[in-house]
Design an enzyme around this catalytic site. Structure first.
Site, PDB file in Angstrom:
ATOM      1  N   HIS A  70       6.294  -9.864  14.308  1.00 46.18           N
ATOM      2  CA  HIS A  70       5.167 -10.149  15.348  1.00 46.18           C
ATOM      3  C   HIS A  70       5.331 -11.078  16.483  1.00 46.18           C
ATOM      4  CE1 HIS A  70       1.809  -8.131  13.067  1.00 46.18           C
ATOM      5  NE2 HIS A  70       2.661  -7.551  12.728  1.00 46.18           N
ATOM      6  N   ARG A  91      -1.420 -12.421  16.208  1.00 49.82           N
ATOM      7  CA  ARG A  91      -2.730 -11.957  15.249  1.00 49.82           C
ATOM      8  C   ARG A  91      -2.420 -12.971  13.875  1.00 49.82           C
ATOM      9  NH1 ARG A  91      -3.321  -6.003  14.539  1.00 49.82           N
ATOM     10  NH2 ARG A  91      -5.496  -6.078  15.024  1.00 49.82           N
ATOM     11  N   HIS A  93      -3.278 -12.716  10.197  1.00 49.49           N
ATOM     12  CA  HIS A  93      -3.882 -11.946   9.144  1.00 49.49           C
ATOM     13  C   HIS A  93      -4.600 -12.667   8.148  1.00 49.49           C
ATOM     14  CE1 HIS A  93      -0.845  -9.193  10.975  1.00 49.49           C
ATOM     15  NE2 HIS A  93      -1.535  -8.158  10.342  1.00 49.49           N
ATOM     16  N   GLU A 192      -1.594  -0.697  -1.285  1.00 53.40           N
ATOM     17  CA  GLU A 192      -2.281  -0.232  -2.400  1.00 53.40           C
ATOM     18  C   GLU A 192      -1.594   0.487  -3.554  1.00 53.40           C
ATOM     19  OE1 GLU A 192      -4.001  -1.257   1.215  1.00 53.40           O
ATOM     20  OE2 GLU A 192      -2.643   0.637   0.941  1.00 53.40           O
TER      21      GLU A 192
HETATM   22  N1  LIG Z   1      -2.938  -1.673   3.610  1.00 49.67           N
HETATM   23  C1  LIG Z   1      -1.968  -1.262   4.089  1.00 49.67           C
HETATM   24  N2  LIG Z   1      -1.633  -1.816   5.155  1.00 49.67           N
HETATM   25  C2  LIG Z   1      -0.308  -1.188   5.801  1.00 49.67           C
HETATM   26  N3  LIG Z   1       0.058  -1.723   7.080  1.00 49.67           N
HETATM   27  C3  LIG Z   1       1.152  -0.674   7.293  1.00 49.67           C
HETATM   28  I1  LIG Z   1       2.456  -0.890   9.094  1.00 49.67           I
HETATM   29  N4  LIG Z   1       1.098   0.141   6.157  1.00 49.67           N
HETATM   30  C4  LIG Z   1       0.066  -0.115   5.390  1.00 49.67           C
HETATM   31  C5  LIG Z   1      -0.417   0.334   4.314  1.00 49.67           C
HETATM   32  O1  LIG Z   1       0.155   1.712   3.909  1.00 49.67           O
HETATM   33  N5  LIG Z   1      -1.412  -0.195   3.624  1.00 49.67           N
END
Ligand SMILES: Nc1nc2[nH]c(I)nc2c(=O)[nH]1
Length: 270
Positions: A70, A91, A93, A192
């Site tokens: 980034h 950004r 997060h 996830e």
């Molecule tokens: N939560 C989530 N955030 C992400 N960001 C990216 I680039 N790929 C993913 C993903 O598969 N899940």
């Protein structure tokens, strides 16, 4: 200090950052804000001429990004149509643990800098196996799974048509093949589980990510017209049999860079 200002009044902190940006860039008022997510870094160069570049760490309330890949800059870009774009390449997060006020500081700063439109981009996981890595998807709505809000107190804000159908229509004029999807923001930083991806699918999500929803809420509250577009950089866990690799994610983002950045430039030019 900026931390104290952020802690006492985040809107004052945004005002201070916007005044700093106006002074440093020589641009009194910007028109459109662009938040660059994974894979979108090239967009700034394609939307116009960069007239000023600031290091995020020198702008009140911003942090140097801790995420590899980034960029940590804030740029003022003059588009061919004479629009002033404020490109936020830094950004914060939610998973960085700096608090939700830090997550939306850039958005509030953009509004304080005069922006009337907020363009949010991100890299995300796709739940539709037809959306191969590198596919851009217009965000039609979001599901906020962070269990938090950037708004505090009795700030009851309507979120109907949060992702402007007007701008989505413009985007489809640029590229009629563009797909749309509902974006679910998870807190992260872990990806996830396959079960959580199926849960997201069942509740109506098409995309999963770790950004965007909180920023969009703050953008609406600040009175900006919000537009969001995702770059599917990987199939979400369990959608495809092979495990996720961050390297694959970054590589897919780079490969699609030129096409999606051109698309974005044409949408912003409208
Ligand atoms: N939560 C989530 N955030 C992400 N960001 C990216 I680039 N790929 C993913 C993903 O598969 N899940």
């Amino acid at each position: 200090s900026n931390t104290e200002l952020m802690n006492t009044d985040p809107f004052e902190a945004a005002r201070a950052a916007a005044d700093f940006i106006a002074a440093e860039t020589g641009v009194e008022s910007h028109d459109v804000a662009l938040v660059l997510g994974s894979g979108w870094a090239e967009a700034a160069d394609l939307i116009g001429e960069t007239t000023a570049t600031l290091n995020a760490s020198e702008v009140p309330g911003f942090h140097q990004p801790s995420v590899v890949g980034h960029v940590g800059t804030i740029r003022s870009v003059l588009t061919k149509e004479g629009k002033r774009a404020l490109v936020l390449g830094a950004r914060t997060h939610y998973y960085e643990g700096k608090g939700v006020r830090s997550v939306v500081h850039g958005v509030r700063t953009a509004a304080a800098a005069g922006c009337k439109t907020l363009v949010l981009t991100n890299g995300c996981g796709g739940l539709n196996e037809e959306w191969t890595p590198g596919t851009p998807v217009l965000i039609s709505d979001h599901i906020n799974l962070t269990a938090t809000s950037p708004l505090e107190g009795a700030t009851f804000v309507d979120l109907t048509d949060l992702y402007s159908s007007r701008v989505r229509q413009l985007a489809r004029e640029v590229d009629p093949s563009l797909q749309e999807g509902v974006y679910a923001q998870f807190s992260g930083p872990h990806y996830e589980t396959p079960a959580e991806v199926q849960y997201a699918k069942r509740i109506g999500a098409d995309l999963v990510g770790m950004s965007t929803a909180l920023e969009a809420i703050a953008g609406r509250h600040a009175g900006m017209e919000v537009f969001g577009i995702s770059l599917v950089t990987n199939l979400a866990a369990g959608i495809s049999p092979v495990p996720l690799s961050h390297a694959e994610v970054l590589e897919a983002g780079q490969a699609a860079g030129k096409r999606i950045s051109t698309l974005l430039a044409e949408i912003i030019a409208k």
